[in-house]
Write an enzyme that holds these catalytic residues in place. Structure first.
Site, PDB file in Angstrom:
ATOM      1  N   ASP A 114      39.155  31.189  34.423  1.00  0.00           N
ATOM      2  CA  ASP A 114      40.048  31.622  33.342  1.00  0.00           C
ATOM      3  C   ASP A 114      41.506  31.200  33.548  1.00  0.00           C
ATOM      4  O   ASP A 114      42.259  31.076  32.603  1.00  0.00           O
ATOM      5  CB  ASP A 114      39.978  33.155  33.189  1.00  0.00           C
ATOM      6  CG  ASP A 114      40.186  33.898  34.524  1.00  0.00           C
ATOM      7  OD1 ASP A 114      40.473  33.242  35.531  1.00  0.00           O
ATOM      8  OD2 ASP A 114      40.048  35.136  34.546  1.00  0.00           O
ATOM      9  N   HIS A 115      41.902  30.929  34.787  1.00  0.00           N
ATOM     10  CA  HIS A 115      43.300  30.581  35.049  1.00  0.00           C
ATOM     11  C   HIS A 115      43.547  29.071  34.929  1.00  0.00           C
ATOM     12  O   HIS A 115      44.442  28.630  34.233  1.00  0.00           O
ATOM     13  CB  HIS A 115      43.695  31.004  36.470  1.00  0.00           C
ATOM     14  CG  HIS A 115      43.902  32.476  36.649  1.00  0.00           C
ATOM     15  ND1 HIS A 115      42.913  33.402  36.482  1.00  0.00           N
ATOM     16  CD2 HIS A 115      45.012  33.180  37.008  1.00  0.00           C
ATOM     17  CE1 HIS A 115      43.400  34.620  36.726  1.00  0.00           C
ATOM     18  NE2 HIS A 115      44.667  34.507  37.052  1.00  0.00           N
ATOM     19  N   SER A 167      50.986  39.550  42.422  1.00  0.00           N
ATOM     20  CA  SER A 167      49.603  39.087  42.424  1.00  0.00           C
ATOM     21  C   SER A 167      48.907  39.295  43.762  1.00  0.00           C
ATOM     22  O   SER A 167      49.527  39.615  44.778  1.00  0.00           O
ATOM     23  CB  SER A 167      49.572  37.606  42.054  1.00  0.00           C
ATOM     24  OG  SER A 167      49.513  36.819  43.211  1.00  0.00           O
ATOM     25  N   ARG A 216      53.521  40.759  33.170  1.00  0.00           N
ATOM     26  CA  ARG A 216      54.540  40.353  34.148  1.00  0.00           C
ATOM     27  C   ARG A 216      55.584  39.468  33.491  1.00  0.00           C
ATOM     28  O   ARG A 216      55.241  38.580  32.720  1.00  0.00           O
ATOM     29  CB  ARG A 216      53.883  39.580  35.305  1.00  0.00           C
ATOM     30  CG  ARG A 216      53.025  40.489  36.125  1.00  0.00           C
ATOM     31  CD  ARG A 216      52.498  39.843  37.389  1.00  0.00           C
ATOM     32  NE  ARG A 216      51.886  40.894  38.158  1.00  0.00           N
ATOM     33  CZ  ARG A 216      50.783  40.756  38.881  1.00  0.00           C
ATOM     34  NH1 ARG A 216      50.179  39.594  38.963  1.00  0.00           N
ATOM     35  NH2 ARG A 216      50.297  41.770  39.532  1.00  0.00           N
ATOM     36  N   ASP A 239      41.992  39.516  42.300  1.00  0.00           N
ATOM     37  CA  ASP A 239      43.041  39.428  41.306  1.00  0.00           C
ATOM     38  C   ASP A 239      43.660  40.817  41.195  1.00  0.00           C
ATOM     39  O   ASP A 239      42.944  41.822  41.168  1.00  0.00           O
ATOM     40  CB  ASP A 239      42.481  38.989  39.949  1.00  0.00           C
ATOM     41  CG  ASP A 239      43.611  38.635  39.008  1.00  0.00           C
ATOM     42  OD1 ASP A 239      43.925  37.441  38.855  1.00  0.00           O
ATOM     43  OD2 ASP A 239      44.218  39.573  38.435  1.00  0.00           O
ATOM     44  N   ARG A 246      47.275  36.828  45.189  1.00  0.00           N
ATOM     45  CA  ARG A 246      47.017  35.491  45.743  1.00  0.00           C
ATOM     46  C   ARG A 246      47.262  35.458  47.250  1.00  0.00           C
ATOM     47  O   ARG A 246      48.381  35.616  47.719  1.00  0.00           O
ATOM     48  CB  ARG A 246      47.844  34.429  44.999  1.00  0.00           C
ATOM     49  CG  ARG A 246      49.341  34.556  45.125  1.00  0.00           C
ATOM     50  CD  ARG A 246      50.086  33.613  44.179  1.00  0.00           C
ATOM     51  NE  ARG A 246      49.973  34.079  42.808  1.00  0.00           N
ATOM     52  CZ  ARG A 246      50.929  33.981  41.886  1.00  0.00           C
ATOM     53  NH1 ARG A 246      52.071  33.386  42.171  1.00  0.00           N
ATOM     54  NH2 ARG A 246      50.758  34.445  40.659  1.00  0.00           N
TER      55      ARG A 246
END
Ligand code: MIC
Ligand code: SF4
Length: 638
Positions: free
Chosen positions: A64-65, A533, A379, A119, A535
């Site tokens: 999706d990203h 995030s 965000r 996520d 990440r």
């Protein structure tokens, strides 16, 4: 003793530890999710764990990203993810099927189960009564391999909802109101449990919006009860069998209580560059906007898009404004199209984008230089849009539509009477975007493109650390500062050496070169370092550049865990005032590091300024082993 809802789910899944706030506990993980930008690293690590098939009830890999395919890298990542999913028994959600959180809510979320996702907005499924937590990819890999999830048990905040939302006020305004009151670090170490008579007035997608942005409070997660509204919604999604009622026991006690009268909430806007800089829409009304974006995992449900379409029907977007709409899932897109909502949006002048994260992560739709963008996203960190000097405001879908039509930020009440909100009795279920794995994947070939590189190794922790303060930063440093995302860097998520060239790029374009030339060093910062995030690349890439420790006043939960997972020390100033005395460029040295890690404190010498200061390192025994080994992969033999 009567328990709150969150504690009930925690106790149901407890594998290790005393269920008390502040204590390390281990939980059994029922479900996992990954998305493509964090998934490649998660599966590369999972592959080294010697497990033949995932050990969860269900694991889903979403794309999706990274959907902008301006070179082969993203498509190569998608192919890797699809093949690795088939090999190890993971459901694959194809590009175009939807944003992980929206699809997971629609198709897989089950009240009372645990979900671990790589996520930070994984708590979205808390809207369905799940205990859903965002973590780094390595933690998801370990859960898929059957290991429990370790976390510091949060304290629980009861949010007592009363009243009912007024016209033009939405769930987005509710969570913005909480951010206004509590700030982006108000939820660190806490879990938000929603209760009270106001809960029954909120639909599942609205609850999901609120749970989603609990991440912006820094919360461990957020959870709603599972009630008649949940049951009706699951039935409408064709999953009545997944329903199970869940509520707090009568008389349950909480660590904190926040009272929120829904009827008193008004339409709100978060100003640049922080989701907690919240003001009533009237305070910024009239500000000309260049762009309006509707979508993201916060506000891309069918409910949000149906409302958007109804409000745009027969109107025209202001000529100054570029209005972009990105639906959250194929279901949302199909249903909006089937009810002519898509046509209404297109006719009004909207640019309808792919079903994906899109502009939210800077995958296209960067605003013009110095432009103002108003988004229904979660965000608005500086630079995240892809335009360094853009000013990004956050709001609800009706505020976004009113502003797109007016050409400036506008109160949604300028739109007249609101259309009746509705929840369809039946959602159109179409799982064509999901690829289910074969019963036996052992013969499936995992396909790696040339950009997919192994996770770089790390060294066990040295007993003496020395180096310069490569950067001195303030409070609330985000992972978007540390490891920027967007169309340029996301294709490198599966290639850490290449990605590490972009570490802190927006703060100092020469950071990577300086770090390499200095042979690594330290970063010094204020409160809430690493918010945002999940990440793990924000730890992994700095590790590759030789970062040894971050010394801060405090850390955000997920980033702290990621630093530990990759062997970087998260050190906390014993006296917060010392933070002001350490200068950027100062040379620091730390001796007896290994013993200090076991004792929980170290002394740092600032050779340049000529003083010593103490730092704390509060680690569980398990975390001590991980940092001493130089990261968890070294312990797992990966
Ligand atoms: C985000 O919203 O910042 C992301 C992109 O979804 C991240 C994950 C990532 O960086 O890949 C998140 O929220 O965890
Ligand atoms: Fe995607 Fe944005 Fe949600 Fe992150 S916050 S998962 S980028 S939509």
């Amino acid at each position: 003793m009567p328990d709150g809802l969150a504690w009930k789910i925690i106790k149901d899944h407890l594998v290790e530890g005393e269920p008390e706030p502040g204590v390390t506990i281990a939980l059994h993980v029922d479900q996992t999710l990954t998305q493509d930008a964090t998934g490649t690293a998660a599966y590369l690590q999972f592959e080294t764990m010697g497990v033949d098939r995932v050990r969860t009830d269900i694991s889903v890999s979403y794309v999706d990203h990274n959907t902008l395919q301006s070179g082969p890298e993203n498509a190569d990542d998608h192919r890797y993810l699809q093949s690795v999913a088939a090999r190890y028994g993971i459901v694959f959600s194809r590009p175009g099927n939807g944003i992980c959180h929206q699809v997971h809510l629609e198709r897989f979320g089950v009240p009372g189960k645990t979900l671990l996702g790589s996520d930070s907005h994984t708590p979205t499924c808390g809207g369905l009564g799940m205990l859903a937590v965002g973590v780094g990819g390595q933690d998801v890999a370990c859960a898929m391999a059957g290991m429990p999830f370790y976390l510091t048990a949060p304290s629980v905040v009861k949010v007592e909802l009363t009243g009912e939302l007024g016209p033009w006020v939405t769930a987005k305004d509710v969570i913005l109101e909480l951010l206004r009151r509590l700030s982006v670090r108000g939820g660190v170490g806490k879990l938000f449990e929603y209760a009270g008579p106001g809960v029954a007035t909120l639909s599942v997608p609205e609850r999901a919006t609120i749970a989603n942005m609990g991440a912006e409070l820094g919360a461990t997660t957020s959870v709603f009860p599972s009630d008649g509204v949940t049951e009706a919604w699951l039935r409408a999604q064709g999953r009545p069998g997944d329903f199970r009622p869940l509520a707090a026991d009568d008389g349950a006690e909480y660590d904190e209580v926040v009272e929120l009268d829904l009827a008193a909430v008004e339409p709100l806007v978060a100003r640049p560059h922080s989701p907690d800089d919240v003001v009533p829409v009237g305070a910024v009304a009239g500000l000309p906007v260049d762009q309006v974006c509707i979508g993201s995992c916060t506000n891309s449900s069918f409910r949000d898009l149906a409302l958007t379409a109804a409000l745009l029907e027969g109107k025209a977007v202001h000529p100054r404004v570029s209005l972009a709409v990105s639906p959250g899932s194929r279901q949302v897109l199909e249903m909006t199209a089937a009810r002519s909502g898509l046509a209404a949006m297109v006719r009004a002048g909207a640019r309808v984008l792919e079903v994906a994260c899109g502009p939210c992560i800077g995958m296209g739709q960067a605003p013009p230089s110095g432009g103002v963008t108003l988004r229904t996203f979660n965000r608005n960190f500086e630079g995240r849009t892809g335009t360094p000097d853009a000013r990004c405001y956050l709001c609800s879908p009706p505020t976004a539509v009113a502003s797109a039509l007016a050409g400036c930020i506008a109160d949604p009440c300028t739109l007249g009477d609101p259309p009746a909100a509705f929840e369809p009795e039946r959602y159109e279920v179409d799982d064509a975007g999901l690829v289910f794995p074969p019963a036996d994947g052992s013969q499936v070939e995992v396909i790696r493109g040339p950009n997919i590189k192994p996770i770089p190794p790390s060294e066990p922790l040295a007993d003496a650390l020395a180096g310069e303060v490569l950067l001195k930063l303030g409070d609330n440093v985000t992972t978007d500062h540390i490891m920027p995302a967007g169309a340029r860097t996301l294709p490198l998520r599966s290639n850490i050496p290449a990605l590490s060239e972009f570490v802190f790029e927006r703060v100092d374009p020469y950071f990577a070169r300086r770090a390499r030339e200095a042979g690594g060093g330290f970063v010094v910062a204020g409160e809430n370092y690493g918010q945002g995030s999940s990440r793990e690349h924000a730890a992994l890439a700095p590790m590759h550049l030789g970062l040894k420790a971050v010394i801060a006043r405090s850390f955000a939960r997920i980033h702290r865990a990621n630093l530990i997972n990759f062997g970087i020390l998260p050190l906390v100033f014993a006296d917060p005032a010392d933070c002001d005395r350490v200068g950027g460029g100062d040379v620091l040295s730390i001796g007896d590091v290994r013993a200090g890690v076991r004792q929980g404190s170290l002394t740092v010498s600032d050779e340049t300024a000529g003083f010593d200061f103490d730092v704390g390192i509060e680690l569980s025994e398990r975390e001590q082993e991980i940092v001493l080994a130089g990261g968890r992969l070294n312990l797992l033999g990966g």
